[in-house]
Design a protein around this motif. Structure first.
Motif, PDB file in Angstrom:
ATOM      1  N   ASN A 299      72.373   6.247  64.465  1.00  0.00           N
ATOM      2  CA  ASN A 299      71.112   6.648  63.849  1.00  0.00           C
ATOM      3  C   ASN A 299      70.973   8.167  63.842  1.00  0.00           C
ATOM      4  OD1 ASN A 299      68.625   6.407  62.677  1.00  0.00           O
ATOM      5  ND2 ASN A 299      67.575   5.802  64.537  1.00  0.00           N
TER       6      ASN A 299
ATOM      7  N   ALA B 146      74.224  -5.061  76.271  1.00  0.00           N
ATOM      8  CA  ALA B 146      73.114  -4.659  75.398  1.00  0.00           C
ATOM      9  C   ALA B 146      72.891  -3.149  75.468  1.00  0.00           C
ATOM     10  CB  ALA B 146      71.847  -5.407  75.788  1.00  0.00           C
ATOM     11  N   ALA B 147      73.018  -2.560  76.662  1.00  0.00           N
ATOM     12  CA  ALA B 147      72.853  -1.111  76.790  1.00  0.00           C
ATOM     13  C   ALA B 147      73.938  -0.362  76.019  1.00  0.00           C
ATOM     14  CB  ALA B 147      72.864  -0.712  78.262  1.00  0.00           C
TER      15      ALA B 147
ATOM     16  N   MET C 150      74.166   2.219  68.624  1.00  0.00           N
ATOM     17  CA  MET C 150      73.236   2.214  67.494  1.00  0.00           C
ATOM     18  C   MET C 150      72.427   3.511  67.454  1.00  0.00           C
ATOM     19  SD  MET C 150      71.954  -1.750  67.491  1.00  0.00           S
ATOM     20  CE  MET C 150      70.689  -1.424  66.301  1.00  0.00           C
ATOM     21  N   LEU C 151      72.014   4.024  68.609  1.00  0.00           N
ATOM     22  CA  LEU C 151      71.270   5.277  68.662  1.00  0.00           C
ATOM     23  C   LEU C 151      72.132   6.439  68.179  1.00  0.00           C
ATOM     24  CD1 LEU C 151      68.653   6.709  69.532  1.00  0.00           C
ATOM     25  CD2 LEU C 151      69.692   6.988  71.778  1.00  0.00           C
TER      26      LEU C 151
ATOM     27  N   ILE D 130      75.629  -1.459  73.357  1.00  0.00           N
ATOM     28  CA  ILE D 130      75.409  -1.639  71.923  1.00  0.00           C
ATOM     29  C   ILE D 130      74.237  -0.790  71.448  1.00  0.00           C
ATOM     30  CG2 ILE D 130      74.694  -3.324  70.188  1.00  0.00           C
ATOM     31  CD1 ILE D 130      76.376  -5.378  71.702  1.00  0.00           C
ATOM     32  N   SER D 131      73.161  -0.728  72.231  1.00  0.00           N
ATOM     33  CA  SER D 131      72.009   0.085  71.824  1.00  0.00           C
ATOM     34  C   SER D 131      72.357   1.572  71.833  1.00  0.00           C
ATOM     35  CB  SER D 131      70.813  -0.190  72.718  1.00  0.00           C
ATOM     36  OG  SER D 131      71.091   0.213  74.046  1.00  0.00           O
TER      37      SER D 131
END
Length: 115
Positions: free
Chosen positions: A42, A31-32, A38-39, A34-35
């Motif tokens: 962005n 999860a870390a 995504m950051l 993937i986030s």
């Protein structure tokens, strides 16, 4: 007491606490990652949108300067002698245009260059 087909007693089939902690750690790392991706996506998207906005603003400035330069040739056209277009009530006044800038004092008053 229950027995399996092999004749030995059945073992508990639940997860232990250590197995649960290891699986939570693996899911947390995934999860870390993937986030983080995504950051990063962005941030790059915002950077691209800022560049596009700045490019549009620069284009609008260039167009506005060009428009102002095209309109600048009409600066002297509004100076001239005041004439009466319609003598009836209410009187309608206008300005007779001239190509001379600034307008000489006998023909009318000039707001920028007096006398």
């Amino acid at each position: 007491m229950k027995f399996c087909i092999s004749g030995s007693p059945p073992r508990d089939s639940g997860m232990t606490l250590i197995e649960m902690l290891v699986s939570c750690a693996i899911v947390g790392l995934a999860a870390a990652g993937i986030s983080g991706l995504m950051l990063l996506n962005n941030l790059s998207t915002h950077r691209l949108f800022n560049k596009v906005d700045n490019l549009n603003q620069a284009r609008q400035v260039v167009e506005r300067i060009g428009k102002d330069l095209r309109m600048a040739r009409n600066v002297g056209d509004v100076y001239g002698a005041n004439i009466e277009l319609n003598p009836g009530p209410p009187p309608v006044l206008g300005t007779e245009g001239t190509h001379r800038f600034p307008l000489p004092a006998p023909q009318g008053s000039n707001p920028l260059y007096s006398g």
